[in-house]
Design an enzyme around this catalytic site. Structure first.
Site, mmCIF file in Angstrom:
data_model
loop_
_atom_site.group_PDB
_atom_site.id
_atom_site.type_symbol
_atom_site.label_atom_id
_atom_site.label_comp_id
_atom_site.label_asym_id
_atom_site.label_seq_id
_atom_site.Cartn_x
_atom_site.Cartn_y
_atom_site.Cartn_z
ATOM 1 N N GLU A 214 -34.849 73.179 -2.873
ATOM 2 C CA GLU A 214 -35.065 71.821 -2.397
ATOM 3 C C GLU A 214 -33.968 71.492 -1.397
ATOM 4 O OE1 GLU A 214 -35.480 68.929 -5.510
ATOM 5 O OE2 GLU A 214 -36.800 70.251 -6.614
ATOM 6 N N LYS B 25 -39.307 86.306 -10.409
ATOM 7 C CA LYS B 25 -38.950 84.901 -10.216
ATOM 8 C C LYS B 25 -38.020 84.406 -11.328
ATOM 9 C CE LYS B 25 -38.773 80.655 -9.160
ATOM 10 N NZ LYS B 25 -39.286 79.701 -8.248
ATOM 11 N N GLY C 2 -28.671 71.851 -12.272
ATOM 12 C CA GLY C 2 -29.736 70.958 -12.743
ATOM 13 C C GLY C 2 -30.962 71.194 -11.888
ATOM 14 N N CYS D 94 -35.932 73.500 -11.380
ATOM 15 C CA CYS D 94 -36.214 74.913 -11.637
ATOM 16 C C CYS D 94 -35.296 75.567 -12.661
ATOM 17 C CB CYS D 94 -36.133 75.701 -10.336
ATOM 18 S SG CYS D 94 -37.465 75.297 -9.213
HETATM 19 C C1 UDX Z 1 -33.456 76.893 -7.102
HETATM 20 C C2 UDX Z 1 -33.446 78.307 -6.475
HETATM 21 O O1 UDX Z 1 -32.302 78.431 -5.615
HETATM 22 C C3 UDX Z 1 -34.731 78.564 -5.709
HETATM 23 O O2 UDX Z 1 -34.750 79.892 -5.242
HETATM 24 C C4 UDX Z 1 -35.918 78.334 -6.665
HETATM 25 O O3 UDX Z 1 -37.128 78.534 -5.994
HETATM 26 C C5 UDX Z 1 -35.853 76.945 -7.254
HETATM 27 O O4 UDX Z 1 -34.595 76.755 -7.917
HETATM 28 P P1 UDX Z 1 -33.041 74.391 -6.274
HETATM 29 O O5 UDX Z 1 -33.347 73.967 -7.672
HETATM 30 O O6 UDX Z 1 -33.648 73.631 -5.157
HETATM 31 O O7 UDX Z 1 -33.461 75.931 -6.051
HETATM 32 O O8 UDX Z 1 -31.455 74.285 -6.092
HETATM 33 P P2 UDX Z 1 -30.237 75.242 -5.752
HETATM 34 O O9 UDX Z 1 -29.717 74.910 -4.424
HETATM 35 O O10 UDX Z 1 -30.497 76.639 -6.052
HETATM 36 O O11 UDX Z 1 -29.177 74.665 -6.820
HETATM 37 C C6 UDX Z 1 -29.481 74.635 -8.221
HETATM 38 C C7 UDX Z 1 -28.409 73.929 -8.999
HETATM 39 O O12 UDX Z 1 -27.231 74.723 -9.069
HETATM 40 C C8 UDX Z 1 -27.965 72.598 -8.413
HETATM 41 O O13 UDX Z 1 -27.803 71.693 -9.479
HETATM 42 C C9 UDX Z 1 -26.640 72.894 -7.753
HETATM 43 O O14 UDX Z 1 -25.792 71.786 -7.691
HETATM 44 C C10 UDX Z 1 -26.099 73.961 -8.682
HETATM 45 N N1 UDX Z 1 -25.139 74.890 -8.057
HETATM 46 C C11 UDX Z 1 -25.563 75.732 -7.059
HETATM 47 C C12 UDX Z 1 -23.830 74.961 -8.523
HETATM 48 O O15 UDX Z 1 -23.430 74.213 -9.435
HETATM 49 N N2 UDX Z 1 -22.989 75.888 -7.974
HETATM 50 C C13 UDX Z 1 -23.367 76.735 -6.990
HETATM 51 O O16 UDX Z 1 -22.544 77.551 -6.562
HETATM 52 C C14 UDX Z 1 -24.702 76.656 -6.512
#
Ligand code: UDX
Length: 436
Positions: A156, A205, A258, A261
């Site tokens: 997202e 996935k 969070g 996904c």
């Molecule tokens: C994720 C996957 O990246 C994507 O490939 C899948 O299709 C859907 O789930 P998304 O949920 O949009 O995507 O967010 P993402 O940017 O991956 O971050 C997920 C969570 O991890 C967020 O809450 C983010 O704040 C947290 N995060 C991410 C961390 O706390 N540390 C990090 O280093 C990276």
């Protein structure tokens, strides 16, 4: 030009439909939600995703993209039908397949010609077979169909870029020809295409998301130890990331993961493993570490504010689960605010995009107009979502608005030294050499 139907116009479905239209296909988005479709017919997506509204408008104008609530209309000329409906968590952590099943049944009610049905939603291992069974048992024998699993990996906030520049395209099928025919749709993207059986594609996935969540929980566990041992997790992560086998991505420590996904998918994988006789203890630990990160914020505030949060006012910067989205699903802010309210704290908060969604989820929270308004009269400020507009605030002004200059940086966004110089009592997540 191929005709593609996409069932479901949420994050995954709408991005899939719009990007395929942008690649020159004719695409019809189908959704049973009449309000969503009414808005989409006026070019208005019901979600915030950078660049999406413009792309929807452009492709509608070029007559490549349209929307309907009718399966009959949507499937009339479709060569490919993508299922991109949500698969929420059931009460035991299992993925709820009701919407996938009803999409498959919807197809069987109206389909009168051969198609390839493609599962785009994140679905438990074996769902491709369930969809094939539904189609086989209800479609006329003369109607030929194929089933392909094509999980999405889009984030997202970066969904369009991720769709158009994927690291890989995964296609699973019992019949290589079906997978190859879906592969044609992705050829303009020039990405590696991996063809597997259906179950393997479905597992790729889950395993990818669980691995990324594991990386974050791992770095968060190290952050916790850093904090107690006088080391700085940000520098530790940089030092680790230069090892090519490790890499820099997804090593940002903070309040944990969070969103729509990771929580749902890690839970579902743990559930699948355990009901099939495994003991997925690592996945359990990954979830437990994540829960503890939210509690850690409350613990920090309690210590910094003299042992008691009753009647304290806490300002929260950022509510969405991450920047560039208005999505509040499983946002850390929700649990942190709930825990703080349970301890008697009053909450005031601001988010650049998620305020509308937050209103109903967080009824007790005073919603503010900007970061300075959040700081006004607060006993502490907590940075929860690292939006760009929080990076370069006028911190002298923020400090003057605060009742007490306490700043808890849940995303390690700020330079601890600078914050101390500006007069803040600063606490990051795992920055043990900078705690004062
Ligand atoms: C994720 C996957 O990246 C994507 O490939 C899948 O299709 C859907 O789930 P998304 O949920 O949009 O995507 O967010 P993402 O940017 O991956 O971050 C997920 C969570 O991890 C967020 O809450 C983010 O704040 C947290 N995060 C991410 C961390 O706390 N540390 C990090 O280093 C990276």
């Amino acid at each position: 030009m191929k005709t593609i139907a996409v069932i479901g116009t949420g994050y995954v479905g709408l991005v899939t439909a719009t990007c395929f239209a942008d690649l020159g296909n004719r695409v019809i988005g189908i959704d049973i939600d009449e309000k969503k479709i009414r808005l989409l017919k006026d070019g208005i997506p019901s979600i915030y995703e950078p660049g999406l509204k413009e792309m929807v408008g452009r492709n509608m104008l070029a007559n490549r993209l349209s929307f309907t609530t009718s399966y009959e209309e949507g499937l009339a000329e479709a060569d490919f039908v993508f299922i991109a409906v949500d698969t929420p968590s059931g009460s035991g952590g299992e993925a709820d397949l009701r919407h996938v099943r009803s999409a498959a049944q919807g197809i069987t009610r109206v389909l009168d010609h051969p198609v390839i049905v493609i599962n785009r939603s994140t679905v438990p291992i074996g769902t491709g077979d369930i969809v094939a069974d539904i189609l086989r048992s209800s479609l006329k024998a003369s109607i030929d169909f194929g089933v392909v699993s094509n999980p999405e990996f889009t984030r997202e906030g970066a969904a369009i870029a991720d769709f158009l520049n994927p690291d890989r395209v995964v296609l699973g099928s019992t019949n290589r020809e079906w997978a190859e025919s879906v592969a044609q749709l992705y050829l303009p993207l020039r990405a590696p295409i991996i063809i597997t059986d259906i179950r393997t594609a479905e597992m790729i996935k889950y395993a990818s998301n669980a691995f990324l969540a594991t990386r974050i929980s791992f770095i968060n566990e190290i952050a916790s130890i850093c904090e107690r041992m006088g080391a700085d997790i940000k520098e530790v992560a940089v030092g680790m990331g230069y090892d090519k086998r490790i890499g820099h991505a997804f090593l940002d420590a903070g309040i944990g993961w969070g969103g729509s996904c990771f929580p749902k998918d890690v839970r579902a994988l743990e559930y699948m493993g355990s009901v099939h006789g495994c003991h997925p203890q690592m996945l359990r630990a990954v979830m437990e570490i994540n829960r503890d990160r939210r509690r850690e914020i409350v613990h920090k505030l309690r210590v910094l504010l003299g042992g008691n949060l009753n009647h304290k006012t806490i300002g929260i910067l950022g509510l969405a689960f991450k920047p560039q989205t208005d999505d509040m699903r499983e946002a850390p802010s929700v649990e942190i605010i709930h825990l703080l309210e349970t301890e008697g704290a009053r909450i005031q908060a601001y988010d650049p995009e998620a305020m509308k969604n937050a209103e109903s989820i967080l009824p007790g929270v005073k919603l503010c107009s900007d970061a300075y308004d959040v700081a006004e009269g607060a006993d502490a400020l907590v940075l929860v979502t690292e939006w760009n507009e929080f990076k370069n605030l006028d911190f002298a002004k923020i400090r003057n608005h605060l009742n007490q200059p306490v700043l808890v940086d849940g995303r390690n966004l700020y330079d601890p030294q600078k914050m101390h110089e500006l007069g803040f009592i600063y606490s990051g997540m795992g920055r043990g050499n900078n705690e004062k």
